[in-house]
Design a protein around this motif. Structure first.
Motif, PDB file in Angstrom:
ATOM      1  N   ALA A  78      13.399  22.620 -32.646  1.00 39.13           N
ATOM      2  CA  ALA A  78      14.191  22.774 -31.424  1.00 39.13           C
ATOM      3  C   ALA A  78      15.377  21.820 -31.394  1.00 39.13           C
ATOM      4  O   ALA A  78      16.410  22.123 -30.781  1.00 39.13           O
ATOM      5  CB  ALA A  78      13.307  22.561 -30.198  1.00 39.13           C
ATOM      6  N   ASN A  79      15.254  20.646 -32.064  1.00 37.94           N
ATOM      7  CA  ASN A  79      16.367  19.691 -32.022  1.00 37.94           C
ATOM      8  C   ASN A  79      17.557  20.133 -32.876  1.00 37.94           C
ATOM      9  O   ASN A  79      18.578  19.452 -32.890  1.00 37.94           O
ATOM     10  CB  ASN A  79      15.904  18.281 -32.425  1.00 37.94           C
ATOM     11  N   MET A  80      17.437  21.275 -33.580  1.00 41.78           N
ATOM     12  CA  MET A  80      18.581  21.814 -34.313  1.00 41.78           C
ATOM     13  C   MET A  80      19.431  22.752 -33.452  1.00 41.78           C
ATOM     14  O   MET A  80      20.534  23.131 -33.850  1.00 41.78           O
ATOM     15  CB  MET A  80      18.118  22.546 -35.576  1.00 41.78           C
ATOM     16  N   ILE A  81      18.928  23.114 -32.273  1.00 45.59           N
ATOM     17  CA  ILE A  81      19.666  24.071 -31.435  1.00 45.59           C
ATOM     18  C   ILE A  81      21.008  23.499 -30.978  1.00 45.59           C
ATOM     19  O   ILE A  81      22.032  24.197 -31.056  1.00 45.59           O
ATOM     20  CB  ILE A  81      18.790  24.528 -30.253  1.00 45.59           C
ATOM     21  N   PRO A  82      21.099  22.247 -30.514  1.00 43.79           N
ATOM     22  CA  PRO A  82      22.433  21.696 -30.199  1.00 43.79           C
ATOM     23  C   PRO A  82      23.352  21.671 -31.410  1.00 43.79           C
ATOM     24  O   PRO A  82      24.571  21.857 -31.272  1.00 43.79           O
ATOM     25  CB  PRO A  82      22.116  20.267 -29.718  1.00 43.79           C
ATOM     26  N   PHE A  83      22.811  21.463 -32.590  1.00 44.97           N
ATOM     27  CA  PHE A  83      23.570  21.497 -33.843  1.00 44.97           C
ATOM     28  C   PHE A  83      24.177  22.883 -34.046  1.00 44.97           C
ATOM     29  O   PHE A  83      25.379  23.031 -34.324  1.00 44.97           O
ATOM     30  CB  PHE A  83      22.608  21.125 -34.976  1.00 44.97           C
ATOM     31  N   PHE A  84      23.373  23.925 -33.866  1.00 41.84           N
ATOM     32  CA  PHE A  84      23.866  25.293 -34.013  1.00 41.84           C
ATOM     33  C   PHE A  84      24.929  25.626 -32.966  1.00 41.84           C
ATOM     34  O   PHE A  84      25.921  26.292 -33.258  1.00 41.84           O
ATOM     35  CB  PHE A  84      22.708  26.291 -33.903  1.00 41.84           C
ATOM     36  N   ARG A  85      24.718  25.175 -31.735  1.00 35.52           N
ATOM     37  CA  ARG A  85      25.688  25.460 -30.673  1.00 35.52           C
ATOM     38  C   ARG A  85      27.047  24.825 -31.006  1.00 35.52           C
ATOM     39  O   ARG A  85      28.092  25.447 -30.799  1.00 35.52           O
ATOM     40  CB  ARG A  85      25.177  24.926 -29.328  1.00 35.52           C
ATOM     41  N   TRP A  86      27.038  23.592 -31.494  1.00 32.60           N
ATOM     42  CA  TRP A  86      28.289  22.908 -31.844  1.00 32.60           C
ATOM     43  C   TRP A  86      29.010  23.668 -32.952  1.00 32.60           C
ATOM     44  O   TRP A  86      30.229  23.866 -32.888  1.00 32.60           O
ATOM     45  CB  TRP A  86      27.984  21.476 -32.283  1.00 32.60           C
ATOM     46  N   ILE A  87      28.281  24.095 -33.967  1.00 33.51           N
ATOM     47  CA  ILE A  87      28.882  24.835 -35.084  1.00 33.51           C
ATOM     48  C   ILE A  87      29.539  26.113 -34.579  1.00 33.51           C
ATOM     49  O   ILE A  87      30.650  26.470 -34.978  1.00 33.51           O
ATOM     50  CB  ILE A  87      27.808  25.144 -36.144  1.00 33.51           C
ATOM     51  N   SER A  88      28.838  26.813 -33.699  1.00 34.66           N
ATOM     52  CA  SER A  88      29.369  28.065 -33.158  1.00 34.66           C
ATOM     53  C   SER A  88      30.696  27.845 -32.436  1.00 34.66           C
ATOM     54  O   SER A  88      31.656  28.598 -32.625  1.00 34.66           O
ATOM     55  CB  SER A  88      28.347  28.687 -32.207  1.00 34.66           C
ATOM     56  N   ARG A  89      30.765  26.796 -31.611  1.00 32.55           N
ATOM     57  CA  ARG A  89      32.004  26.519 -30.876  1.00 32.55           C
ATOM     58  C   ARG A  89      33.124  26.080 -31.817  1.00 32.55           C
ATOM     59  O   ARG A  89      34.255  26.556 -31.706  1.00 32.55           O
ATOM     60  CB  ARG A  89      31.749  25.440 -29.819  1.00 32.55           C
ATOM     61  N   TYR A  90      32.823  25.180 -32.731  1.00 26.65           N
ATOM     62  CA  TYR A  90      33.865  24.576 -33.569  1.00 26.65           C
ATOM     63  C   TYR A  90      34.457  25.584 -34.544  1.00 26.65           C
ATOM     64  O   TYR A  90      35.672  25.612 -34.752  1.00 26.65           O
ATOM     65  CB  TYR A  90      33.284  23.386 -34.332  1.00 26.65           C
ATOM     66  N   TYR A  91      33.596  26.416 -35.134  1.00 23.90           N
ATOM     67  CA  TYR A  91      34.082  27.372 -36.143  1.00 23.90           C
ATOM     68  C   TYR A  91      34.338  28.762 -35.560  1.00 23.90           C
ATOM     69  O   TYR A  91      34.603  29.705 -36.311  1.00 23.90           O
ATOM     70  CB  TYR A  91      33.089  27.453 -37.302  1.00 23.90           C
ATOM     71  N   HIS A  92      34.245  28.899 -34.232  1.00 22.32           N
ATOM     72  CA  HIS A  92      34.537  30.172 -33.560  1.00 22.32           C
ATOM     73  C   HIS A  92      33.712  31.305 -34.178  1.00 22.32           C
ATOM     74  O   HIS A  92      34.238  32.369 -34.526  1.00 22.32           O
ATOM     75  CB  HIS A  92      36.037  30.494 -33.644  1.00 22.32           C
ATOM     76  N   HIS A  93      32.406  31.068 -34.296  1.00 23.96           N
ATOM     77  CA  HIS A  93      31.518  32.028 -34.950  1.00 23.96           C
ATOM     78  C   HIS A  93      30.348  32.319 -34.021  1.00 23.96           C
ATOM     79  O   HIS A  93      29.815  31.401 -33.379  1.00 23.96           O
ATOM     80  CB  HIS A  93      31.009  31.437 -36.271  1.00 23.96           C
ATOM     81  N   PRO A  94      29.914  33.580 -33.913  1.00 24.80           N
ATOM     82  CA  PRO A  94      28.815  33.917 -32.995  1.00 24.80           C
ATOM     83  C   PRO A  94      27.567  33.080 -33.274  1.00 24.80           C
ATOM     84  O   PRO A  94      27.165  32.908 -34.432  1.00 24.80           O
ATOM     85  CB  PRO A  94      28.568  35.405 -33.284  1.00 24.80           C
ATOM     86  N   LEU A  95      26.939  32.594 -32.202  1.00 26.50           N
ATOM     87  CA  LEU A  95      25.821  31.669 -32.343  1.00 26.50           C
ATOM     88  C   LEU A  95      24.651  32.306 -33.100  1.00 26.50           C
ATOM     89  O   LEU A  95      24.032  31.662 -33.955  1.00 26.50           O
ATOM     90  CB  LEU A  95      25.371  31.198 -30.956  1.00 26.50           C
TER      91      LEU A  95
END
Length: 816
Positions: A78-95
């Motif tokens: 579960a602690n990887m979910i904020p990591f995934f959210r950041w990647i989605s925003r920064y690289y403009h890629h669907p979560l």
């Protein structure tokens, strides 16, 4: 225990940027973030990833229940979910697609449509096919009764769409929805154990095959009662397979299912004992790293160590400290070839605690390694860039070896940078991040100089071994053969002969595979080009074919010129295959091997060649950049760089930096044993600063030169870049959309954003798609993100009804 809420926040594996809300499936067990769900999306079903819980659905919206829970437990922490959210925003890629990229392949169920032939349609469609002979897919449909979902999708979206729709109206075809299953599964085997008690009382009731099987089981487990794999019994006695069923029914044996983990190593890696003592510089580096490990806080280091200085041992000692603290270790390498080098050192030190993650593994192997990491069995993970997503619950040390390498940047799909995500994950999980390189990226070294990273330096080789001497050969001064310089200068030829006579190993480097890089028509001057790309075909003489290195298109070599129909085609240029062939003529007694993507198509081939070098069974190794980094060849005393200029003509502001890095890395393969090393660099540009500074092993001067140039031109690290790439099959349409996008960018850009282009990409056509690009440059990345968000929102009306695809590449590494 799951949270006491009834609504689920889910990211779906589809090109949708926002998360969706669902109700739990009926009679669902307790749910946890990190589990996969099968959820409805429109009129289909797709995989969704549970991110969290909501107390109520979005206002004014009704929710649908998820269809099923696909996992009994989370498949990522579960602690990887904020990591995934950041990647989605920064690289403009669907979560959801970010998470799909992170997970092992084959874990994405979804519904698909499939064309099925009805009984009513069999006769009329058979008559149609007999009369008209087409379309091609109709023959397969009549034979099989249905098309695969992939083939059905092509028909539904292709030129036969109208005809297919009409036949559905006639009742001759149906379009069914089918659910694709997971391709990656756990591998299991059946194990057999004798039950307590004796079979003597049932002896008269046993068949001969059952008695033989019982006796064999007793013999195989005589040393220690235990369960053994059924395959051990059937290997000794093929009839045991059928007999075991009867024995189980009689209660004489117990059959259990046990999970098997597929071995990613193939064969045990070589053993490397720890050194007797550390160098003073290694001790100093560890003295800075170990306190940060003890304090469990984010601490980024740049370990700048020349080739052969012992960076790997620093990695290993830091890893020992992390494991002793109860946390885990993640080691990134830029490509699979380097993983094989480091994995042997880590396996020698940590044994079965090591797991591998990279694209060279099969789907099942990768799934097994993921499972070992998730269960906590594996605490050290080694892999290429995708290993940054390894499901370690508490990584305390993240190592990025050869941090400068551009291979850490993914060039399609989710265009993330592995090194940057290592720093992000380290900051989120309070880990030490160790960036290692003999030739750091200019941007990384700038951050170390400015204090953002802590700089650690290893300026001497282990055991005070000297760096090799480097000689520059000016190819313009070499006497030509038919108007061109020879592949091997007199200096390199003499050095190769002397080194071979002395019984030492040599290495020849050229970063271009194949025999010749183009085929030329002698009558009209036309080069043979790929049908699908605007690039020349490379001659691979051994395979007797012309090959496109971008899309894989192949052609026979006995062709005529498409322009003038002449058969007078000649190979021009050179690659590693030609180097190997001419070297065999120069030194026919030498044992020569070649290491590139053509000779090392899998892990076994690659390791076999390296094993031959280490065993002294190869006198001269020819190769591309696969031989340039990370290898320790103690017997190699001569390195020849056949052509140092290959990267200098690339239209990229990093070309000088990358040329220096490659030359310095290749140079570092020489003189790592008892004998001193010698390097001969052949070049047409001996005065170029990157060549001259590589000769002097002078990274500091290279850094000063590059920083000065980039500051004047406003390139990273003094600016941030986002590249907008447009691709489509209609060249005019791509150009028109690119120009409209460029106008929109200039209209919405704030004063300090520079918009460059649009222009055709240097590789203007690849895989039948024409390519244009627009480069955005600004001092602050936030301004670029705001502009890109506006452009993405306005893109559909800009693109019109066409099929021009827009791709955003944040912090691009490859401008081609």
């Amino acid at each position: 225990m799951s949270a006491p809420t009834i609504y689920l926040e889910v990211a779906v594996a589809a090109p949708i940027h926002q998360t969706l809300t669902y109700a739990p499936p009926p009679d669902a067990p307790p749910l946890f973030p990190g589990q996969r769900l099968l959820v409805p999306l429109g009129n289909r079903q797709v995989t969704g990833y549970l991110l969290g819980f909501a107390e109520a659905p979005p206002e004014g919206m009704t929710t649908r229940p998820a269809r099923a829970v696909l996992d009994p437990a989370p498949i990522f922490p579960a602690n990887m979910i904020p990591f995934f959210r950041w990647i989605s925003r920064y690289y403009h890629h669907p979560l959801g697609e970010v998470i799909k990229t992170a997970l092992p392949g084959g874990l994405t169920q979804q519904s698909k449509r499939q064309l099925i032939l009805t009984e009513a349609g069999r006769a009329p469609l058979a008559n149609y096919h007999a009369e008209h002979g087409g379309p091609d897919w109709l023959a397969e449909l009549l034979t099989s009764g249905s098309l695969t979902p992939a083939a059905s999708a092509k028909v539904i979206a292709g030129p036969d769409k109208k005809r297919c729709t009409q036949w559905q109206r006639e009742g001759w075809l149906t379009l069914a929805t089918v659910l694709s299953g997971d391709r990656s599964r756990a591998k299991t085997e059946i194990c057999v154990a004798a039950r307590a008690g004796s079979a003597e009382n049932l002896a008269e009731k046993l068949k001969p095959s059952e008695r033989k099987t019982i006796d064999l089981l007793a013999a195989l487990t005589s040393d220690q009662p235990r369960a053994i794999p059924r395959r051990e019994l059937t290997r000794e006695y093929p009839g045991a397979g059928a007999a075991l069923k009867g024995l189980a029914e009689k209660g004489l044996v117990a059959l259990t299912e046990r999970r098997l983990f597929r071995d990613p190593f193939g064969e045990p890696p070589p053993f490397f004992p720890p050194p007797a003592q550390l160098t003073a510089e290694q001790e100093t580096a560890l003295a800075a790293i170990l306190p940060e490990i003890h304090h469990r806080r984010f601490a980024p280091f740049l370990l700048h160590g020349i080739t052969g200085s012992g960076k790997t041992e620093v990695y290993l000692r830091a890893a020992e400290a992390i494991l002793a603290s109860g946390r885990q270790v993640l080691v990134l390498v830029p490509e699979i070839a380097l993983a094989t080098q480091l994995e042997a050192h880590f396996y020698s030190r940590f044994g079965d605690q090591v797991a591998l993650i990279h694209s060279g593994l099969g789907g099942g192997e990768r799934f097994d390694q993921w499972s070992r990491i998730l269960s906590g069995e594996a605490r050290v993970v080694i892999g290429a860039r995708s290993a940054i997503f390894a499901p370690l619950p508490d990584p305390g040390l993240i190592i990025v070896d050869e941090e400068h390498d551009s291979a850490y940047k993914q060039e399609d799909g989710l265009r993330y940078h592995g090194r940057d995500l290592a720093l992000l994950r380290g900051s989120m999980q309070q880990a030490v991040v160790l960036l290692g390189s003999a030739t750091p990226a200019i941007t990384t070294y700038y951050q170390a100089q400015s204090g953002k990273y802590r700089l650690l330096t290893l300026a001497k080789r282990v055991e005070e071994r000297p760096l090799p001497t480097v000689e520059i050969v000016d190819l313009q001064a070499i006497k030509t053969v038919s108007g061109r310089p020879p592949l091997f200068s007199p200096q390199l030829t003499q050095a190769l002969r002397q080194n071979f006579a002395a019984g030492r190993q040599s290495l020849l480097f050229l970063n271009r595979r194949g025999f010749a890089n183009l085929m030329l028509c002698q009558d009209c001057g036309q080069t043979m080009q790929c049908r699908h790309c605007q690039v020349s075909l490379t001659l691979h003489k051994g395979r007797k074919e012309l090959l496109c290195h971008y899309c894989g298109f192949r052609s026979r070599i006995d062709i005529v010129c498409p322009n003038c129909r002449s058969g007078s085609l000649v190979p021009v240029g050179f690659g590693t295959e030609r180097i190997e062939a001419e070297l065999a003529q120069l030194l026919p007694q030498a044992r020569i091997a070649r290491l590139d993507r053509d000779t090392a198509r899998n892990r076994r081939d690659y390791l076999g060649i390296l094993k031959g070098v280490h065993a002294g069974e190869i006198d001269i190794l020819v190769g591309t950049q696969m031989i340039a980094k990370g290898h320790h060849f103690p017997r190699v005393t001569l390195v020849g760089i056949v052509w140092a200029d290959a990267g200098l003509g690339i239209p990229d502001f990093r070309s000088g930096e990358r040329t220096f890095q490659l030359l310095a890395q290749v140079t570092g393969r020489a003189g790592r044993g008892e004998q001193t090393g010698r390097v001969i660099v052949q070049t047409h540009q001996p005065q170029h600063y990157s060549v001259a500074m590589a000769q002097a092993h002078d990274f500091q001067s290279l850094y000063a030169k590059e920083i000065s140039l980039r500051q004047r031109l406003g390139y990273p690290p003094f600016s941030r870049l986002i590249n907008l790439r447009l691709e489509g099959e209609d060249e005019g349409q791509v150009r028109a959309v690119a120009e409209r996008l460029g106008n929109a960018a200039r209209k919405h850009a704030a004063g300090k954003i520079e918009v460059l282009g649009p222009v055709p990409a240097p590789l203007a056509k690849l895989r039948n798609h024409y390519r244009w690009q627009l480069l955005l440059k600004a001092a602050r990345i936030e301004a670029l993100h705001t502009l890109c968000q506006q452009l993405v929102e306005h893109y559909p009306p800009l693109a019109g009804s066409g099929t021009v695809k827009l791709t955003l590449d944040v912090d691009p590494e490859n401008m081609l």
